[in-house]
Design a protein around this motif. Structure first.
Motif, PDB file in Angstrom:
ATOM      1  N   MET A   1       0.845  -1.193   0.000  1.00 20.42           N
ATOM      2  CA  MET A   1       0.000   0.000   0.000  1.00 20.42           C
ATOM      3  C   MET A   1       0.882   1.246   0.000  1.00 20.42           C
ATOM      4  O   MET A   1       1.808   1.352   0.807  1.00 20.42           O
ATOM      5  N   VAL A 114      -8.595   2.171  13.259  1.00 17.76           N
ATOM      6  CA  VAL A 114      -8.936   3.484  12.723  1.00 17.76           C
ATOM      7  C   VAL A 114      -7.936   3.778  11.609  1.00 17.76           C
ATOM      8  O   VAL A 114      -6.724   3.757  11.827  1.00 17.76           O
TER       9      VAL A 114
ATOM     10  N   PRO B  62      -4.051  -1.249   5.469  1.00 14.43           N
ATOM     11  CA  PRO B  62      -3.658   0.143   5.710  1.00 14.43           C
ATOM     12  C   PRO B  62      -2.865   0.308   7.009  1.00 14.43           C
ATOM     13  O   PRO B  62      -2.927  -0.536   7.904  1.00 14.43           O
ATOM     14  N   VAL B  63      -2.144   1.390   7.060  1.00 13.94           N
ATOM     15  CA  VAL B  63      -1.524   1.792   8.322  1.00 13.94           C
ATOM     16  C   VAL B  63      -2.626   2.340   9.217  1.00 13.94           C
ATOM     17  O   VAL B  63      -3.461   3.125   8.780  1.00 13.94           O
ATOM     18  N   LEU B  64      -2.634   1.898  10.441  1.00 14.82           N
ATOM     19  CA  LEU B  64      -3.678   2.340  11.377  1.00 14.82           C
ATOM     20  C   LEU B  64      -3.205   3.556  12.161  1.00 14.82           C
ATOM     21  O   LEU B  64      -1.994   3.738  12.384  1.00 14.82           O
ATOM     22  N   ARG B  65      -4.158   4.326  12.555  1.00 15.90           N
ATOM     23  CA  ARG B  65      -3.813   5.508  13.351  1.00 15.90           C
ATOM     24  C   ARG B  65      -3.726   5.095  14.823  1.00 15.90           C
ATOM     25  O   ARG B  65      -4.641   4.421  15.343  1.00 15.90           O
ATOM     26  N   ALA B  66      -2.684   5.537  15.453  1.00 12.70           N
ATOM     27  CA  ALA B  66      -2.536   5.226  16.880  1.00 12.70           C
ATOM     28  C   ALA B  66      -3.693   5.842  17.658  1.00 12.70           C
ATOM     29  O   ALA B  66      -4.039   6.997  17.421  1.00 12.70           O
ATOM     30  N   PRO B  67      -4.312   5.083  18.546  1.00 14.89           N
ATOM     31  CA  PRO B  67      -5.489   5.591  19.259  1.00 14.89           C
ATOM     32  C   PRO B  67      -5.157   6.674  20.271  1.00 14.89           C
ATOM     33  O   PRO B  67      -6.064   7.329  20.793  1.00 14.89           O
ATOM     34  N   ARG B  68      -3.900   6.841  20.564  1.00 17.72           N
ATOM     35  CA  ARG B  68      -3.527   7.921  21.489  1.00 17.72           C
ATOM     36  C   ARG B  68      -2.136   8.426  21.122  1.00 17.72           C
ATOM     37  O   ARG B  68      -1.395   7.758  20.389  1.00 17.72           O
TER      38      ARG B  68
END
Lengths: 208, 352
Positions: A1, A114, B62-68
């Protein structure tokens, strides 16, 4: 990706040198740049958002403390190797004292993952893609710790065999065999959600 | 159509080569060989395609967004946990050492009426205060004799300690059946003989042996450090020789015991010779009559029914002699206090 391997910061060598001299602010600039990569790797290996955030945080702390062992090369690769080892330790610890079923993790953490979303994507496409990604993560979680680590480092993070062998302290042949078995397992696992799979994947399987 | 067993049976070795081929990790020779196989075997080709498609799916995650926010705070990178782990070792060792020193110092302070409190002590705890061997390292006191008046140089402290330890030892000796008596045939061999008795006691009752060591050590050390003038040189037989070297309370206790039970060799008194406190008085078990002596000198038997205290001993035990300044004890306590301060400092530093 595209975009998985973020390009290094322009000032990266300078920031690393400052951090090695004890500047936490400089190190935090690097953290800001790589924290999503770090968390993402942890999530792929651990399959649990909270545990992944904790492991990523612990890995960043460990990286800061042993910054003087960084001898150049890819800082991202160095950071991810530390993160992978942190996660692998966690996996083995869990294996000794299992607390939750691996099967429950994707459903239990529906808000996990997320994503850095493509703004051009429609909500339907986004929902479908999200479901596929959950299914893939579910199949990764079904692997044993050893295969999981190798598969994520290779196929998710794009490390080459030599990097993986060094990171996991394994022989090259072991990396090869574990990776091929892990890929076959995930492929078989994904047959349960084949309607979500991309056309190319379906075509391959429909030829059978 | 959707079950895994739709894939042809592929060996692990084949799959490994296919997987490595997909990653471009085969050598040129292996790659050419595999490509030839792939051209002949559609099943092998399907396996390769499925593995490649799986890898590509994973690679497109995908690269995930850090939750914090994962940036570090100074607290996260402080070495606090390591300090906490290190603290108990240094601080606890210091505190333990301080405790031991202070207790040792207190126990070695002069005590005017030691019999009751000290009697509660075990012989081991008394022995812990003094550790030297009684044989070669202690000052030798002249024995009270007719021709050479002795100068007992015993402080109250040492005599008290000796008394308690000797009591303990005697109890143990009595319990273990005592020791066989062997009277010295040669006056010059008296000390050797008595130490021989002592050693046999050691073999039969190690606890008592430790106690005797401690008693002798304490008494001799104190005698060496703080001379106390005055002695009765007229008493030269049986318990008197012990009493003359022990002095005051210890001697009174020993005298009492010896007067009740002991058979002593008069040869001891015939000429001045170096000896120690312990042997003549402490090695005789209570309530155990000695067998007939084989020595040249006839033994003197003291009636066992009524212990007779020498008048001089009673006087001595009643007199109030001011004890010398216990500089050793004070030094021990002071050192203990300093170490205690170190322990507290370590504790405070670790807590910071």
């Amino acid at each position: 990706m595209p975009g998985r391997a973020r390009p290094p910061l322009d000032r990266e060598p300078e920031l690393i040198a400052q951090a090695q001299r004890g500047s936490l602010d400089s190190f935090n600039v690097l953290v800001e740049h790589y924290q999503n990569n770090t968390y993402s790797l942890a999530y792929r290996i651990l399959g649990d958002a909270d545990a992944a955030a904790d492991a990523a945080q612990a890995a960043l702390i460990a990286a800061y403390r042993r910054l003087n062992t960084f001898r150049g090369g890819s800082f991202r690769g160095w950071l991810l190797r530390i993160t992978a080892n942190q996660c692998y330790d966690e996996l083995r610890r869990r294996k000794r004292t299992p607390t939750t079923s691996v099967e429950d993790l994707p459903e239990a953490d529906s808000d996990d993952g997320v994503q850095l979303r493509d703004p051009s994507e429609s909500p339907e496409q986004a929902a479908e893609r999200h479901e596929l990604e959950r299914a893939i993560q579910h199949c990764i979680n079904a692997l044993g710790p050893e295969q999981r680590l190798i598969l994520v480092l290779s196929d998710v993070e794009g490390m080459d065999y030599h990097e993986i062998a060094e990171t996991a302290s394994l022989a090259l042949g072991t990396v090869k065999s574990r990776l091929s078995r892990a890929r076959a397992s995930v492929r078989d696992c994904l047959q349960a959600v084949r309607e979500l799979l991309p056309a190319a994947f379906r075509l391959v399987n429909d030829e059978q | 159509m959707t079950t895994p067993d739709r894939f042809p049976p592929i060996t692990n070795e084949q799959r490994e080569r296919l997987s490595a081929y997909a990653d471009g990790m085969l050598s040129a020779i292996d790659r050419q060989a595999l490509e030839a196989e792939l051209g002949r075997d559609p099943a092998l080709k399907r396996e390769l395609d499925s593995l490649t498609a799986t890898r590509d799916l994973l690679r497109n995650l995908p690269v995930l967004r850090a939750p914090r926010d994962l940036r570090l705070t100074p607290a996260m990178v402080s070495r606090q946990p390591t300090r906490v782990i290190r603290f108990p070792v240094s601080a606890a060792v210091s505190a333990a050492a301080a405790f031991i020193l202070i207790i040792s110092g207190i126990l070695s302070l002069p005590v005017s009426r030691p019999a009751v409190p000290l009697a509660a002590m075990t012989s081991q705890s008394v022995g812990a205060l003094v550790t030297a061997s009684p044989v070669n390292t202690l000052p030798i006191q002249p024995l009270a004799t007719d021709t050479a008046p002795a100068a007992p140089r015993i402080t109250e402290t040492s005599s008290a300690t000796a008394a308690v330890v000797i009591e303990t030892m005697l109890d143990v000796a009595g319990a273990t059946g005592g020791i066989g008596a062997s009277e010295p045939s040669n006056p010059n061999a008296d000390q050797v003989q008595t130490f021989g008795l002592f050693e046999s006691q050691v073999a039969s009752a190690p606890e008592a042996a430790a106690a005797v060591e401690s008693a002798v050590e304490a008494a001799n050390l104190a005698a060496d450090a703080a001379p106390v003038p005055g002695s009765d040189s007229s008493r030269s037989t049986t318990g008197a020789d012990a009493e003359a070297t022990m002095g005051e309370e210890a001697s009174s206790m020993i005298q009492a015991t010896a007067a009740g039970d002991v058979v002593m060799a008069p040869a001891v008194a015939q000429q001045p010779q170096p000896t120690r406190i312990m042997p003549t008085a402490t090695l005789i078990p209570t309530d155990t009559p000695l067998p007939p002596a084989t020595a040249t000198a006839p033994p003197t038997v003291v009636p066992t029914s009524e212990p007779v205290l020498d008048d001089a001993v009673v006087e001595a035990s009643q007199s109030d002699s001011a004890p010398p300044f216990p500089i050793g004890s004070v030094a021990l306590i002071a050192l203990g206090v300093v170490l205690g301060g170190v322990a507290i400092a370590l504790l405070l530093r670790a807590r910071r």
